[in-house]
Write a protein that holds these residues in place. Structure first.
Motif, PDB file in Angstrom:
ATOM      1  N   ALA A  68       0.837  -1.203   0.000  1.00 57.55           N
ATOM      2  CA  ALA A  68       0.000   0.000   0.000  1.00 57.55           C
ATOM      3  C   ALA A  68       0.875   1.259   0.000  1.00 57.55           C
ATOM      4  CB  ALA A  68      -0.909   0.007   1.219  1.00 57.55           C
ATOM      5  N   VAL A  69       0.440   2.240  -0.754  1.00 56.55           N
ATOM      6  CA  VAL A  69       1.155   3.514  -0.834  1.00 56.55           C
ATOM      7  C   VAL A  69       0.187   4.641  -0.474  1.00 56.55           C
ATOM      8  CG1 VAL A  69       2.424   5.115  -2.303  1.00 56.55           C
ATOM      9  CG2 VAL A  69       2.693   2.637  -2.620  1.00 56.55           C
ATOM     10  N   VAL A  70       0.537   5.462   0.494  1.00 59.05           N
ATOM     11  CA  VAL A  70      -0.266   6.605   0.911  1.00 59.05           C
ATOM     12  C   VAL A  70       0.253   7.863   0.214  1.00 59.05           C
ATOM     13  CG1 VAL A  70      -1.013   8.028   2.853  1.00 59.05           C
ATOM     14  CG2 VAL A  70      -0.733   5.557   3.153  1.00 59.05           C
ATOM     15  N   SER A  92      -3.032   3.818  -2.858  1.00 57.98           N
ATOM     16  CA  SER A  92      -2.972   2.907  -4.000  1.00 57.98           C
ATOM     17  C   SER A  92      -2.456   1.559  -3.512  1.00 57.98           C
ATOM     18  CB  SER A  92      -2.065   3.476  -5.096  1.00 57.98           C
ATOM     19  OG  SER A  92      -0.750   3.688  -4.604  1.00 57.98           O
ATOM     20  N   LYS A  93      -2.915   0.504  -4.167  1.00 60.09           N
ATOM     21  CA  LYS A  93      -2.552  -0.873  -3.801  1.00 60.09           C
ATOM     22  C   LYS A  93      -2.904  -1.174  -2.339  1.00 60.09           C
ATOM     23  CE  LYS A  93       1.210  -1.095  -7.168  1.00 60.09           C
ATOM     24  NZ  LYS A  93       2.637  -1.381  -7.381  1.00 60.09           N
ATOM     25  N   GLY A  94      -3.972  -0.564  -1.879  1.00 61.05           N
ATOM     26  CA  GLY A  94      -4.432  -0.777  -0.512  1.00 61.05           C
ATOM     27  C   GLY A  94      -5.584   0.153  -0.187  1.00 61.05           C
ATOM     28  N   LYS A  95      -6.023   0.126   1.068  1.00 57.78           N
ATOM     29  CA  LYS A  95      -7.132   0.966   1.513  1.00 57.78           C
ATOM     30  C   LYS A  95      -6.761   1.719   2.788  1.00 57.78           C
ATOM     31  CE  LYS A  95     -10.819  -1.858  -0.486  1.00 57.78           C
ATOM     32  NZ  LYS A  95     -12.101  -2.579  -0.217  1.00 57.78           N
ATOM     33  N   LEU A  96      -7.228   2.954   2.862  1.00 60.46           N
ATOM     34  CA  LEU A  96      -6.979   3.762   4.050  1.00 60.46           C
ATOM     35  C   LEU A  96      -7.742   3.197   5.241  1.00 60.46           C
ATOM     36  CD1 LEU A  96      -7.363   7.264   2.375  1.00 60.46           C
ATOM     37  CD2 LEU A  96      -5.234   6.317   3.293  1.00 60.46           C
ATOM     38  N   LYS A 139      -3.668  -0.154   4.525  1.00 60.19           N
ATOM     39  CA  LYS A 139      -3.300  -1.578   4.565  1.00 60.19           C
ATOM     40  C   LYS A 139      -3.403  -2.167   3.166  1.00 60.19           C
ATOM     41  CE  LYS A 139      -4.521  -2.997   9.281  1.00 60.19           C
ATOM     42  NZ  LYS A 139      -5.380  -3.897  10.097  1.00 60.19           N
ATOM     43  N   ASP A 140      -2.475  -3.067   2.856  1.00 63.56           N
ATOM     44  CA  ASP A 140      -2.566  -3.762   1.575  1.00 63.56           C
ATOM     45  C   ASP A 140      -3.445  -5.002   1.719  1.00 63.56           C
ATOM     46  OD1 ASP A 140      -1.023  -5.703   2.811  1.00 63.56           O
ATOM     47  OD2 ASP A 140       0.806  -5.266   1.678  1.00 63.56           O
TER      48      ASP A 140
END
Length: 420
Positions: A68-70, A92-96, A139-140
């Motif tokens: 995951a990238v914030v 991106s590639k994850g969720k907040l 989190k990814d």
């Protein structure tokens, strides 16, 4: 002595059994291997994002960095950031999973995670000339966390504005009370300012705003408020750009209650006032209205001020030196321009109910000093509260201007809600 002890210690090691020497060598190799592994696993990537523990073991196992990238806009340490529309947090590639934005006083900015967990947006404007910190976690797919920290400072305003509101917080008012805001600076971005202000009612009814010029915004429902209605004014003007470079500073809630429905109808031709409360006629009072040369406005007017005794000077309302009465009793304001319903001790008692002799006000029989509770004026004063309605009909004058006092009720709902 030292060289002798050193030589003796060396001799002892050389004379040690072979098995012991082998064990010592093996132990040294094992310690070296452990130190090598620890060094390899203890590195730091030096970035803003930090990978956490967890996951299924893909791509390096439990201790692998999160995919995951914030992302935070504006960039770290940015200055002169706009108070609206700029702050964005995405993943991106994850969720907040967590986003916290706070000002330099520790006050948090409300907001919500949207777009299935991939974005966060504030629900209010940011304050001007304020430093903010942003801390976000994502989190990814394997549950591994990535975090990011950033700071920025918002634009410094050229000036600020506030809205002075009516009625007061916690007050109990009459059925005709409008919510009125008077701004201390002209507002050119009226749409943005109005969107930052809401008026809600319980029981719920539609409440709409109407601008009178560029410094006054009033709110009302289609019809008079129902008895017992709870009304809430929410001001979220902090950070709203009301004009070029001029920003609001208020974030406040104001609550008031509609205590009852009292509407008093003045018939200027019949010289009477019928007082109706909650649908029931409670009294008919003889009155005097404006004379033929100084008639009383027709229309619906709301009581906005009450004075047990006040001074009335014709110079202040365009009547020159025609009168200056220093002790007008039981006076209640109906218009900004100077229309009152008030006690009158200087006209003869036979005037009330038979003739119109005032300078545009509605007069009721009273005694000087306002100390006689038995007069019609004292009775009406005691029975009235801010927000009660006085309707005048059959006067030979025009209908009062809706902006002259809290008198927007003289506009139809279509006129009130028309695009401005």
């Amino acid at each position: 002595m030292k060289p002798i002890r050193a030589a003796r210690a060396t001799a002892l090691r050389k004379n040690a059994p072979l098995g012991a020497r082998n064990r010592n060598a093996a132990l040294a190799l094992l310690v070296g291997a452990v130190m090598l592994v620890a060094t390899a696993c203890g590195g730091d990537d030096g970035g803003d994002a930090k990978g956490g523990s967890g996951g299924s073991g893909k791509g390096g196992g439990k201790n692998a960095a999160s995919a995951a990238v914030v992302n935070i806009v504006p960039k770290n340490k940015a200055a002169d950031v706009a108070t609206d529309g700029t702050l964005k947090v995405t993943a991106s590639k994850g969720k907040l999973t967590s986003v916290e934005v706070a000002d330099d006083k520790g006050d948090k900015v409300p907001g919500r995670i949207t777009k299935g967990g991939t974005a966060w947006e504030p629900s209010e404007h940011l304050g001007p000339n304020t430093k903010y910190t942003v801390d976000a976690v994502a989190k990814d797919a394997d549950g591994r966390e990535s975090a990011k920290h950033s700071t920025f400072t918002t634009v410094v305003p050229k000036d600020t504005f506030v809205g002075y509101f009516t009625p007061e917080d916690g007050s109990t008012v009459g059925t005709g009370m409008e919510v009125s805001l008077n701004f201390n600076r002209p507002v050119t971005n009226q749409k943005s300012v109005q969107q930052a202000i809401t008026v809600t009612a319980s029981p719920s009814v539609p409440v709409k705003g109407h601008w009178f010029g560029n410094q006054r915004l009033d709110f009302r429902p289609e019809n008079y408020w129902a008895k017992g209605t709870k009304v809430k004014l929410s001001l979220r003007l902090k950070g709203v750009e009301g004009a070029d470079g001029v920003y609001g500073t208020q974030s406040k809630d104001v609550n008031f209650t509609v205590g009852r429905s009292q509407v008093s109808v003045v018939d200027a031709a019949k010289h009477t006032m019928k007082v109706t409360r909650d649908g029931k006629l409670i009294k008919t009072v003889p009155i005097t209205a404006g004379s033929p040369s100084t008639t009383t406005y027709n229309g619906k007017m709301v009581i906005t001020e009450k004075y047990k005794v006040t001074r009335m000077n014709g110079d202040t309302v365009g009547f020159g030196g025609e009168y200056d009465i220093k002790d007008v009793p039981h006076a209640m304001r109906l218009t900004t321009s100077g229309t009152f319903v008030h006690g009158n001790y200087w006209a003869g008692p036979s005037t009330f109910g038979s003739a119109n002799v005032s300078h545009g006000c509605v007069g009721l029989l009273d005694h000087r000093g306002a100390n006689d509770a038995g007069t019609p004026a004292a009775w009406f004063y005691d029975q009235s509260i801010i927000g009660d309605v006085v309707e005048v009909k059959n006067s030979k004058d025009k209908t009062v201007d809706p902006s002259n006092g809290l008198n927007g009720w003289n506009m139809s709902w279509a006129e009130w809600t028309a695009a401005q």
